[in-house]
Design an enzyme around this catalytic site. Sequence first.
Site, PDB file in Angstrom:
ATOM      1  N   ILE A   1       9.756  -3.354  -3.639  1.00  0.00           N
ATOM      2  CA  ILE A   1      10.378  -3.923  -2.515  1.00  0.00           C
ATOM      3  C   ILE A   1       9.553  -4.882  -2.410  1.00  0.00           C
ATOM      4  O   ILE A   1       7.973  -4.081  -2.208  1.00  0.00           O
ATOM      5  CB  ILE A   1       9.311  -2.364  -1.770  1.00  0.00           C
ATOM      6  CG1 ILE A   1      10.700  -1.747  -1.784  1.00  0.00           C
ATOM      7  CG2 ILE A   1      10.479  -3.550  -0.061  1.00  0.00           C
ATOM      8  CD1 ILE A   1      10.394  -0.604  -0.673  1.00  0.00           C
ATOM      9  N   PRO A   2       9.200  -6.213  -3.063  1.00  0.00           N
ATOM     10  CA  PRO A   2       8.535  -7.315  -2.855  1.00  0.00           C
ATOM     11  C   PRO A   2       7.579  -8.275  -1.377  1.00  0.00           C
ATOM     12  O   PRO A   2       8.278  -8.898  -0.981  1.00  0.00           O
ATOM     13  CB  PRO A   2       9.458  -8.420  -3.644  1.00  0.00           C
ATOM     14  CG  PRO A   2      10.883  -8.052  -2.272  1.00  0.00           C
ATOM     15  CD  PRO A   2      11.050  -6.425  -2.671  1.00  0.00           C
ATOM     16  N   CYS A   3       6.867  -7.472  -0.649  1.00  0.00           N
ATOM     17  CA  CYS A   3       6.133  -7.640   0.134  1.00  0.00           C
ATOM     18  C   CYS A   3       5.343  -9.240  -0.344  1.00  0.00           C
ATOM     19  O   CYS A   3       4.987  -9.954   0.400  1.00  0.00           O
ATOM     20  CB  CYS A   3       4.796  -6.123  -0.037  1.00  0.00           C
ATOM     21  SG  CYS A   3       3.979  -6.009  -1.034  1.00  0.00           S
ATOM     22  N   HIS A   4       5.445  -8.722  -1.719  1.00  0.00           N
ATOM     23  CA  HIS A   4       4.677 -10.720  -2.432  1.00  0.00           C
ATOM     24  C   HIS A   4       5.287 -11.226  -1.689  1.00  0.00           C
ATOM     25  O   HIS A   4       4.750 -12.622  -1.777  1.00  0.00           O
ATOM     26  CB  HIS A   4       4.288 -10.275  -3.682  1.00  0.00           C
ATOM     27  CG  HIS A   4       5.596 -10.152  -4.220  1.00  0.00           C
ATOM     28  ND1 HIS A   4       6.011  -9.087  -4.889  1.00  0.00           N
ATOM     29  CD2 HIS A   4       5.980 -11.344  -5.331  1.00  0.00           C
ATOM     30  CE1 HIS A   4       7.574  -9.084  -5.495  1.00  0.00           C
ATOM     31  NE2 HIS A   4       7.530 -10.719  -5.996  1.00  0.00           N
ATOM     32  N   ARG A   5       6.746 -11.275  -1.167  1.00  0.00           N
ATOM     33  CA  ARG A   5       7.288 -13.032  -1.328  1.00  0.00           C
ATOM     34  C   ARG A   5       7.196 -12.979   0.347  1.00  0.00           C
ATOM     35  O   ARG A   5       7.519 -13.802   1.129  1.00  0.00           O
ATOM     36  CB  ARG A   5       9.083 -11.791  -1.436  1.00  0.00           C
ATOM     37  CG  ARG A   5       9.321 -12.125  -2.941  1.00  0.00           C
ATOM     38  CD  ARG A   5      10.982 -11.959  -3.477  1.00  0.00           C
ATOM     39  NE  ARG A   5      10.539 -12.114  -4.794  1.00  0.00           N
ATOM     40  CZ  ARG A   5      11.504 -10.808  -5.011  1.00  0.00           C
ATOM     41  NH1 ARG A   5      12.807 -10.718  -4.357  1.00  0.00           N
ATOM     42  NH2 ARG A   5      11.650 -10.659  -6.336  1.00  0.00           N
TER      43      ARG A   5
END
Length: 288
Positions: A253-257
Amino acid sequence: MTQHQTLPTEAETGYHYQVVRRAIDLIDQAEEPLSLDQIAAEMGMSAAHFQRLFSRWAGISPKRYQQYLTLGHAKTLLRERFTTLDASHAVGLSGSGRLHDLFVRWEAMSPGDFAREGAGLTIFWGWFESPFGPAIVMGTDKGICGMGFAAEMGEEAALTDLFSRWPKADFIEDPMMLRPWVVQAFGAGDGQIDTAPLFLIGAPFQIKVWEALLRIPSGQVTTYSEIAQAIGKPQAVRAVGTAVGRNPISWLIPCHRALRKSGGLGGYHWGLPMKRAMLAYEAVHAET
């Protein structure tokens, strides 16, 4: 210390990431771009050895990769690779075969079950080497429910962090049970999207935020305010930021984006060097 499970074709990437992480720290502290010789010397390697090792991890030269790690890279991403979530109708992601975007099949725990803090839930866990160093992965019989990284905070802190998310669950160390999903998660599988499901354990508001994150394609970014708009809560930017920070399944779940509207990176639970490395890694592979 529990032995880490090593993924096929990714056997050395944990060590490679440690070199990359040190290079990131060096680049962060430098006032001007560094030459290959300068970085290699700081890593205690010859220029040729460092270039070979670094290129195996990133797929490009240290000089080119350094461009993705500059402070202006986040603003460049916002300018050139910004995703408007309100206009995104595709729930699935379309990354390359090497990236985790090959699957988005997921289901969420009911609000009532979430409120019980994991009571009655069996969670399997194990350590794995990943492209970003040691990764702690957790999952139920329904799918991966937790993923964290220890390169910045240390293994004990990362493990304690995820255990504390569901304090009443029964935890069983069983990396072999999780291994097929983890192989898929880090792009070492055969590309079958139905073999690495996610099981989201969170409050209803958090689930909405995490679902929005899943709609951000690899190599692209969005802002916290855009996520708030997408879930119908335009005034809840701060709450969105909190939900992003509480995402238990990092990388997948790409919270880094998620970035600040100003182009700042914002925070990252597992350390800002990790966030920058993930964004740069995806940017590189989006162009190859």
